[in-house]
Design an enzyme around this catalytic site. Structure first.
Site, short mmCIF file in Angstrom:
data_model
loop_
_atom_site.label_atom_id
_atom_site.label_comp_id
_atom_site.label_asym_id
_atom_site.label_seq_id
_atom_site.Cartn_x
_atom_site.Cartn_y
_atom_site.Cartn_z
CG HIS A 1 -2.00 -1.07 1.08
ND1 HIS A 1 -3.31 -0.79 0.77
CD2 HIS A 1 -1.93 -2.42 1.19
CE1 HIS A 1 -4.01 -1.93 0.70
NE2 HIS A 1 -3.19 -2.92 0.97
CG ASP B 1 0.25 9.00 0.91
OD1 ASP B 1 0.27 7.81 1.25
OD2 ASP B 1 -0.44 9.87 1.47
C1 G6P Z 1 -0.85 3.08 6.36
C2 G6P Z 1 -0.36 1.67 6.14
C3 G6P Z 1 -1.31 0.65 6.73
C4 G6P Z 1 -1.58 1.00 8.18
C5 G6P Z 1 -2.08 2.42 8.30
C6 G6P Z 1 -2.31 2.85 9.74
O1 G6P Z 1 -2.01 3.32 5.62
O2 G6P Z 1 -0.16 1.44 4.76
O3 G6P Z 1 -0.78 -0.63 6.65
O4 G6P Z 1 -2.50 0.11 8.76
O5 G6P Z 1 -1.13 3.29 7.73
O6 G6P Z 1 -1.13 2.69 10.47
P1 G6P Z 1 -1.11 1.85 11.81
O7 G6P Z 1 0.34 1.71 12.15
O8 G6P Z 1 -1.87 2.68 12.77
O9 G6P Z 1 -1.78 0.53 11.49
#
Ligand code: G6P
Length: 486
Positions: A157, A364
């Site tokens: 992602h 991003d």
């Molecule tokens: C980004 C990453 C995700 C992640 C999200 C929130 O979008 O690509 O994999 O889940 O951030 O981050 P966190 O560490 O809170 O899961």
């Protein structure tokens, strides 16, 4: 095909709770409809070695959600350590922020191995695994070592950086070799895929043909699948949300004033400091915009145990106080700053209320806020999206006002342009972007990846029948295996 989707963070059904980050929010509706099993972290940890990792399973649409307690001894090194203090900064080309220890790497590999063991219970006939994001780069190889011959795909992602940047992570070679355990690796943009294949060619000295590479595991294909949203559903949600109490309160408080909105996780990749400087510059250079335009900045706290995030929280808060102090009036606050999350339904209404959507990350993977802002607009009087050219979304949303997030003057000018844009131009830009969003939905993204995974797997087993029989041709975890602790 019995699909098993794997990610660190998962989302529960039937909730309008705030969701942290685009991944969980984006996946929830499609996984729910697909009947897949979604496996991820419960957010809790458990002591001791678990032979059969316990999973809490609950219904999720036509499928199920299985949540695991991750091993307590390794969770910190895995999540705050290697995943978010080494990989995340590297993937976002912030080599200066990479913090890595051998112990964190070992914990990361332990958690990947733990997840692989947990997935074995789902390795039944017709199973296929689809792993999400940088928390599990090595999971494909771990599954192969356990004898899994099913299709295993991976989608990243985030961006994938230039080879010299990923080399800042000392274990880059071992990790990227392990990624070749996947049949299919999906990226958000062509630039990300090309960076990855560039590394494979140069550093691993493997030949790349038609975006595929042969390794000890067989063939791996690298391809581009830009993630989308359900634009129709989001538009409807936004139209409905105008009666939500939070949205009504916001509208009443504006008193005819116009609004720009920014919604981000509080993360250094999001370019918050530069964005606030650009607003500061805009108000300084355009006195008529003082009192008539304000910014609503929602910055949801995330990964607060990591030093770089604490530092950012302080920097952003201090800067906003300074800007508000200089430009504010007794009855006017230029920047409304909220350190909390909102559910999708409320956000949709907030986006629709704002005449300008500001999405200006330094880097991003995609940025779904950009897509959601566009989808939330009233088509007969749409707002304008100001979008960083370094967000993956800029490849598709080139009818936005594209900006360089390092160029503060340029961003300030773009904001003033957005606020002065005539209705006919706003409509034209909005319609162009909506067409793109409608034709590249999240449902299509999901279906395209799953189909490509099936094809890549058949090609892989045809090209290398041994891969189907005996996936473990040579262990790649020499360092890791030697130092593995249970
Ligand atoms: C980004 C990453 C995700 C992640 C999200 C929130 O979008 O690509 O994999 O889940 O951030 O981050 P966190 O560490 O809170 O899961």
């Amino acid at each position: 095909m019995n699909l098993v989707v794997v990610s660190n963070r998962v989302a529960r059904a039937n909730t309008n709770e705030p969701m942290t980050g685009g991944l969980a929010a984006a996946l929830l509706p499609v996984v729910e409809n697909s009947g897949a099993i979604w496996v991820g972290s419960s957010g809790r940890v458990r002591d001791g070695f678990q032979k059969e990792p316990l999973a809490e399973i609950e219904a999720l649409g036509a499928g199920a959600l299985a949540m695991l307690d991750l091993p307590a001894a390794h969770y910190g090194g895995y999540y705050e350590g290697f995943a978010n203090s080494a990989l995340w900064p590297a993937l976002h080309s912030r080599s200066d922020l990479i913090r890595v220890t051998e112990g964190d790497y070992l914990s990361y590999r332990e958690v990947n191995a733990f997840m692989a063991r947990a997935l074995l219970r789902f390795n039944k006939r017709e199973a296929a695994f689809w792993v999400q994001d940088y928390h599990f780069l090595a999971l494909g190889a771990e599954l192969r070592e356990l004898g899994v011959t099913a299709p295993v795909g991976f989608f990243l992602h985030t961006p994938w950086p230039a080879p010299c940047v990923i080399e800042g992570v000392p274990q880059h070679r071992e990790l990227i070799e392990a990624m070749l355990g996947y049949d299919l690796i999906g990226f958000q943009t062509e630039a990300d895929r090309d960076n990855f294949l560039g590394y494979v060619k140069t550093n691993l000295e493997l030949a790349v043909h038609d975006d595929s590479v042969m390794s000890q595991y067989g063939r791996t294909r690298a391809a581009v699948f830009p993630i989308g949203i359900d634009a129709e559903k989001f538009s409807q949600q936004a139209a409905k949300a105008t009666t939500h109490p939070d949205v009504l309160r916001l509208r009443r408080s504006l008193n005819g004033e116009r609004l720009a909105i920014g919604v981000d996780r509080l993360d250094y990749s999001k370019g918050l400091v530069n964005r606030i400087r650009a607003f500061d510059r805009m108000w300084t250079a355009n006195s008529h915009l003082a009192r008539t335009v304000s910014l609503l900045q929602i910055a949801t706290p995330s990964r607060g145990g990591i030093e770089a995030y604490c530092q950012l929280q302080n920097d952003v808060a201090r800067l906003i106080t300074d800007v508000n102090g200089r430009h504010g009036e007794v009855d006017w606050t230029p920047i409304r700053y909220l350190n909390k999350g909102f559910g999708q339904a409320v956000l949709a209404g907030l986006y629709r209320t704002a005449q300008v959507g500001v999405v200006t990350p330094l880097h991003d993977g995609m940025n779904l806020v950009a897509k959601e802002y566009v989808a939330a607009q009233n088509p007969s009087d749409p707002g304008v999206l100001v979008l960083s050219k370094f967000a993956g979304a800029a490849n598709e949303l080139d009818a936005a006002l594209l900006v360089n997030p390092h160029d503060i003057d340029g961003m300030a000018r773009a904001l003033a342009t957005a606020l002065a844009m005539p209705l006919s131009e706003r409509r034209m830009r909005h319609e162009t972007m909506m067409e793109r969003l409608r034709s590249h939905s999240i449902q299509q993204w999901f279906a395209d990846f799953v189909e490509a995974l099936r094809d890549s797997h058949s090609e892989r087993t045809e090209a290398s029948p041994r891969a189907a029989e005996s996936p473990t041709l040579r262990p790649v975890r020499s360092l890791h295996s030697a130092a593995r602790f249970h």
